[in-house]
Design an enzyme around this catalytic site. Structure first.
Site, short mmCIF file in Angstrom:
data_model
loop_
_atom_site.label_atom_id
_atom_site.label_comp_id
_atom_site.label_asym_id
_atom_site.label_seq_id
_atom_site.Cartn_x
_atom_site.Cartn_y
_atom_site.Cartn_z
CG ASP A 1 -1.98 1.06 1.15
OD1 ASP A 1 -2.08 1.73 0.10
OD2 ASP A 1 -2.72 1.23 2.13
CB SER A 2 3.50 2.25 -1.88
OG SER A 2 3.30 1.60 -3.12
CE LYS A 3 -4.01 4.80 -0.45
NZ LYS A 3 -3.56 3.94 0.65
NE ARG A 4 6.17 4.68 -3.72
CZ ARG A 4 6.13 4.70 -2.39
NH1 ARG A 4 5.07 5.14 -1.76
NH2 ARG A 4 7.17 4.30 -1.68
#
Lengths: 265, 265
Positions: free
Chosen positions: A92-95
């Protein structure tokens, strides 16, 4: 086996839609942990071991590790390795960035860390999402309607009679298929999940917002029906206990959510 | 001194609007560098030393380091330390998540890495941006109209007669001020920059898209006028040469862009 099938299989094996979110924060660990970075790994290992029989997925929030720089990234890698290939791992890094940069982020998530799935921000459009979708055996969860209060600032703006988040979903449906594409849709918006299921019935939804964020579980389950989803709970599970029995408390809470979510084939 | 004043002062001292982007990629380094991660640091150090007299800022693209995990994060930290407090450092990481998570990303960027500024994705709204703006002495560049082809997928969708990127700018103007808030606006959209300057004349714009991405410099400069901006060039400078004189070639290219951009007080 691709990620879609891997997650489906694990959910069936464990009769569980639960995803446990490892938002581990040094300042919130039980008091017997020294306030040092290695405590994060020890805490995670106990949480993973105690909850994995109830959880069909683990979600790791990169921010909580990045704040400790390279040492934090090392703990992140060791946590992912400990979760192991037998489990499903969502980075979960929302890149999301221009094409050549997103390709490097995808390499980080899928090649280096070995995650099964990632969360991606859609604002920059096709060439920012496509490098993730290129990994056809991995799942890319694009942010659609997020669980937080700020989700109404832009995601609900209406263009041509449809909110932005529906434009995002519809465009993305042309970029990937059920095997490599899913969406993040907050449990805090059950009324919208029905509408999302009309346009994307067979894509996995990653659904955060249950627990500390306060979503109503029965409303969520009714809205989603039997469509594929993984429902994340983070803080309410991992911080269920504050004593030396925190891992048992976390397992009890994980079992509670697994049972509350139910599972139908 | 806050970041707005620091960047303004450096631009005046060097008569330069140029920001050099360190999108350093092991596979694109001059052939005499061994294909190993430490080459990135050596390459960056030579590029920084040779270009800093022409550059008023450096932008570091986190993706290119993250793909090497904790070792990459270590090189990133060492590169930022080498750039040093005498220069201006933009962490180009396009972060953004729910409030407590964005707070951890902000801690990573500003407290751990010590950057002067960051790029942030607006899709998740207020509580995803506010933890960055809380650092009132730092600059948070929110993505408005990005330089890539995919920018037209969502950023130009019109709501109530205005494109999404203008809604983003107008909302954000209520969340921060010129000291802590700027916007990313691609040089590939000079026609839009004029309109952005009508609503945000005094905020710093971080302007990528010159060089490899092909924006027209004179159109950009005319559109922006004398409003505060930092113009980024990455690949066209750092890969200007492919031999052992790469750092000189990069300096020549940096001087070329500095002169082409001009500087007026």
């Amino acid at each position: 086996m691709n990620s879609f099938n891997k997650l489906s299989q694990l959910q069936a094996d464990k009769s569980s839609l639960l995803c446990v979110g490892l938002d581990s924060d040094i300042n919130k660990l039980p008091a017997h942990f020294p306030k040092e970075i290695n405590s994060l790994l020890k805490f995670n290992m106990e949480i993973i071991s105690s909850t994995e029989k109830y959880a069909s997925a683990f979600k790791i929030n990169f921010a909580f590790y990045e704040q400790y720089g390279s040492e934090g990234f090392d703990i992140l890698k060791k946590t992912i390795d400990f979760i192991g290939k037998r489990n499903f791992i969502i980075a979960d890094s929302k890149r999301g960035d221009i094409g050549n940069t997103s390709a490097a982020y995808a390499a980080s998530c899928f090649d280096y860390f070995g995650a099964d799935a990632i969360t991606v921000a859609p604002y920059m459009g096709y060439d920012s999402v496509e490098p993730f979708l290129k990994y056809k055996d991995k799942l890319t969860f694009v942010l659609a309607l997020t669980s937080n209060p700020g989700s109404s600032d832009f995601q609900r703006l209406e263009f041509a009679g449809k909110p932005l988040y529906k434009h995002v979903i519809e465009k993305c449906l042309g970029w990937g298929d059920t095997d490599n594409l899913g969406f993040v849709t907050g449990a805090t918006h059950p009324g919208d999940i029905k509408g999302i299921r009309d346009i994307a019935p067979n894509h996995f939804l990653l659904i955060p917002g249950v627990g500390t964020q306060g979503a109503n579980i029965s409303e969520l389950l009714e809205a989603n029906g039997n469509h594929p989803c993984t429902i994340n709970v983070s803080r309410d599970i991992i911080y269920a206990g504050s004593g030396t029995d925190f891992a048992e408390k976390a397992a009890d809470k994980a079992k509670y959510y697994k049972d509350a979510f139910g599972f139908k084939m």
